[in-house]
Scaffold this motif. Structure first.
Motif, PDB file in Angstrom:
ATOM      1  N   SER A   1     122.774  44.737  87.017  1.00 34.20           N
ATOM      2  CA  SER A   1     122.047  44.882  85.753  1.00 34.20           C
ATOM      3  C   SER A   1     120.810  45.764  85.863  1.00 34.20           C
ATOM      4  CB  SER A   1     121.631  43.502  85.235  1.00 34.20           C
ATOM      5  OG  SER A   1     120.785  42.856  86.176  1.00 34.20           O
ATOM      6  N   VAL A   2     120.392  46.141  87.075  1.00 31.25           N
ATOM      7  CA  VAL A   2     119.186  46.947  87.252  1.00 31.25           C
ATOM      8  C   VAL A   2     119.422  48.371  86.755  1.00 31.25           C
ATOM      9  CG1 VAL A   2     117.577  47.946  88.921  1.00 31.25           C
ATOM     10  CG2 VAL A   2     118.318  45.573  89.177  1.00 31.25           C
ATOM     11  N   ILE A   3     118.618  48.772  85.789  1.00 32.52           N
ATOM     12  CA  ILE A   3     118.657  50.142  85.269  1.00 32.52           C
ATOM     13  C   ILE A   3     117.716  51.020  86.085  1.00 32.52           C
ATOM     14  CG2 ILE A   3     118.115  51.595  83.271  1.00 32.52           C
ATOM     15  CD1 ILE A   3     118.926  49.123  81.532  1.00 32.52           C
ATOM     16  N   SER A   4     116.526  50.493  86.352  1.00 29.94           N
ATOM     17  CA  SER A   4     115.563  51.211  87.191  1.00 29.94           C
ATOM     18  C   SER A   4     114.600  50.207  87.810  1.00 29.94           C
ATOM     19  CB  SER A   4     114.789  52.254  86.386  1.00 29.94           C
ATOM     20  OG  SER A   4     113.930  51.625  85.452  1.00 29.94           O
ATOM     21  N   THR A  36     108.120  47.016  88.865  1.00 31.62           N
ATOM     22  CA  THR A  36     108.636  46.935  87.499  1.00 31.62           C
ATOM     23  C   THR A  36     110.135  47.184  87.559  1.00 31.62           C
ATOM     24  OG1 THR A  36     106.568  47.742  86.557  1.00 31.62           O
ATOM     25  CG2 THR A  36     108.533  47.919  85.176  1.00 31.62           C
ATOM     26  N   VAL A  37     110.896  46.256  86.992  1.00 29.47           N
ATOM     27  CA  VAL A  37     112.356  46.360  87.014  1.00 29.47           C
ATOM     28  C   VAL A  37     112.864  46.336  85.582  1.00 29.47           C
ATOM     29  CG1 VAL A  37     114.494  45.326  87.858  1.00 29.47           C
ATOM     30  CG2 VAL A  37     112.396  45.117  89.209  1.00 29.47           C
ATOM     31  N   HIS A  38     113.603  47.362  85.188  1.00 31.59           N
ATOM     32  CA  HIS A  38     114.256  47.402  83.882  1.00 31.59           C
ATOM     33  C   HIS A  38     115.705  46.968  84.094  1.00 31.59           C
ATOM     34  CE1 HIS A  38     110.890  50.122  82.905  1.00 31.59           C
ATOM     35  NE2 HIS A  38     111.020  49.567  81.710  1.00 31.59           N
ATOM     36  N   VAL A  39     116.148  46.006  83.292  1.00 34.53           N
ATOM     37  CA  VAL A  39     117.516  45.511  83.410  1.00 34.53           C
ATOM     38  C   VAL A  39     118.215  45.588  82.063  1.00 34.53           C
ATOM     39  CG1 VAL A  39     116.949  43.963  85.325  1.00 34.53           C
ATOM     40  CG2 VAL A  39     116.904  43.090  83.008  1.00 34.53           C
ATOM     41  N   ALA A  40     119.531  45.565  82.102  1.00 30.97           N
ATOM     42  CA  ALA A  40     120.337  45.573  80.886  1.00 30.97           C
ATOM     43  C   ALA A  40     120.061  44.296  80.091  1.00 30.97           C
ATOM     44  CB  ALA A  40     121.814  45.674  81.244  1.00 30.97           C
ATOM     45  N   ILE A  79     120.067  39.510  80.830  1.00 35.61           N
ATOM     46  CA  ILE A  79     118.733  38.998  81.161  1.00 35.61           C
ATOM     47  C   ILE A  79     118.785  37.550  81.660  1.00 35.61           C
ATOM     48  CG2 ILE A  79     118.141  38.314  78.791  1.00 35.61           C
ATOM     49  CD1 ILE A  79     115.752  39.786  81.450  1.00 35.61           C
ATOM     50  N   VAL A  80     119.628  36.725  81.081  1.00 36.60           N
ATOM     51  CA  VAL A  80     119.695  35.322  81.518  1.00 36.60           C
ATOM     52  C   VAL A  80     120.166  35.241  82.968  1.00 36.60           C
ATOM     53  CG1 VAL A  80     120.818  33.091  81.138  1.00 36.60           C
ATOM     54  CG2 VAL A  80     120.012  34.429  79.181  1.00 36.60           C
TER      55      VAL A  80
END
Length: 83
Positions: free
Chosen positions: A24-27, A36-40, A44-45
């Motif tokens: 799920s990690v986008i960046s 900082t982690v951006h996820v789909a 998220i759950v």
């Protein structure tokens, strides 16, 4: 005698672990020893459960939850979880 890793080194190791473990990690970026982690959004759950349960993470406290508004972006709103 082994040297104690710096906070920056620990954040880099955690970033590598998350990128390898979560699809799920986008960046994931490090700035000033903060990760900082951006996820789909649709995972998220599962991502939060992983962060709590994984032995290398153990994030047990959600410190803050807030929203961010980017009016010029196609995906205008983000939810920010501070762990």
């Amino acid at each position: 005698m082994s040297a104690t890793p710096s906070r920056l080194e620990m954040m880099a190791e955690l970033r590598r672990h998350l990128e390898a473990s979560l699809k799920s990690v986008i960046s994931a970026t490090i700035s000033g020893a903060e990760l900082t982690v951006h996820v789909a959004r649709d995972s998220i759950v599962q991502t939060l459960a992983f962060l709590r349960e994984d032995s290398q993470c153990r994030f047990e406290t959600l410190v803050d939850l807030c929203g961010a508004d980017y009016p010029t972006e196609a995906e205008r709103f983000e939810i920010v979880y501070h762990m």
